[in-house]
Design a protein around this motif. Structure first.
Motif, PDB file in Angstrom:
ATOM      1  N   CYS A   1       0.710  -1.233  -0.002  1.00 38.21           N
ATOM      2  CA  CYS A   1       0.096   0.007   0.043  1.00 38.21           C
ATOM      3  C   CYS A   1       0.890   1.281   0.082  1.00 38.21           C
TER       4      CYS A   1
ATOM      5  N   GLN B   1      -0.162   4.220   0.836  1.00 40.52           N
ATOM      6  CA  GLN B   1      -0.391   4.893   2.016  1.00 40.52           C
ATOM      7  C   GLN B   1       0.126   4.502   3.287  1.00 40.52           C
TER       8      GLN B   1
ATOM      9  N   THR C   1      -7.067  -8.658  -0.123  1.00 40.00           N
ATOM     10  CA  THR C   1      -7.409  -7.385  -0.205  1.00 40.00           C
ATOM     11  C   THR C   1      -8.929  -7.629  -0.354  1.00 40.00           C
TER      12      THR C   1
ATOM     13  N   ARG D   1      -9.108  -2.691  -2.253  1.00 33.31           N
ATOM     14  CA  ARG D   1      -8.619  -1.808  -1.158  1.00 33.31           C
ATOM     15  C   ARG D   1      -7.715  -2.582  -0.100  1.00 33.31           C
ATOM     16  N   CYS D   2      -6.564  -1.776   0.294  1.00 36.83           N
ATOM     17  CA  CYS D   2      -5.908  -2.300   1.740  1.00 36.83           C
ATOM     18  C   CYS D   2      -6.708  -2.795   2.713  1.00 36.83           C
TER      19      CYS D   2
ATOM     20  N   SER E   1      -7.159   2.099   2.087  1.00 37.10           N
ATOM     21  CA  SER E   1      -6.796   2.859   0.695  1.00 37.10           C
ATOM     22  C   SER E   1      -6.940   2.230  -0.535  1.00 37.10           C
TER      23      SER E   1
ATOM     24  N   LEU F   1      -6.207   0.266  -3.577  1.00 34.97           N
ATOM     25  CA  LEU F   1      -4.620  -0.425  -4.402  1.00 34.97           C
ATOM     26  C   LEU F   1      -4.912  -0.295  -5.852  1.00 34.97           C
TER      27      LEU F   1
ATOM     28  N   ALA G   1      -0.630   1.360  -5.133  1.00 35.66           N
ATOM     29  CA  ALA G   1       0.332   0.424  -4.814  1.00 35.66           C
ATOM     30  C   ALA G   1       1.657   0.872  -4.848  1.00 35.66           C
TER      31      ALA G   1
END
Length: 108
Positions: free
Chosen positions: A47, A49, A59, A70-71, A76, A78, A95
């Motif tokens: 990720c 973030q 995920t 999303r992570c 967040s 991806l 990513a």
């Protein structure tokens, strides 16, 4: 407006901006694998973030404007995948890195 994705047994939805039920990356592995040309469920995404690394299979995938991965740690985005009748549009900018495990014995 409600969008849906099915894992064969259940239908999950995303309504407006509300993130509802999701499927794990295994449930969306087919479309992502087709776009990447490899088994997407084994790919490790880090990720951008929060720096959490996880296999795509871990995920959370939602169906909205295409498929959104999303992570599992910070939620967040991806990866995004949008398919048309002739193309697949893949966005991996969420990513930090994408690691693809190679088969043993594959020349480097």
């Amino acid at each position: 407006m409600m969008s849906t994705i099915s894992d064969g047994d259940h239908i999950y939805g995303v309504k407006g901006n509300h993130v509802g039920d999701y499927i794990d990356g295994n449930g969306a592995g087919g479309p992502f694998s087709e776009a990447l040309g490899i088994d997407a469920t084994t790919v490790v995404l880090t990720c951008a973030q929060c720096a959490h690394a996880s296999r795509f299979a871990e995920t959370r995938v939602y169906d909205g404007a295409g498929l959104v991965s999303r992570c599992p740690e910070c939620m967040s985005i991806l990866a995004r995948l949008v398919r048309t009748p002739t193309d697949a549009w893949l966005d991996l900018r969420g990513a930090r890195s994408v690691r693809v495990p190679l088969s043993a014995g594959t020349p480097q």
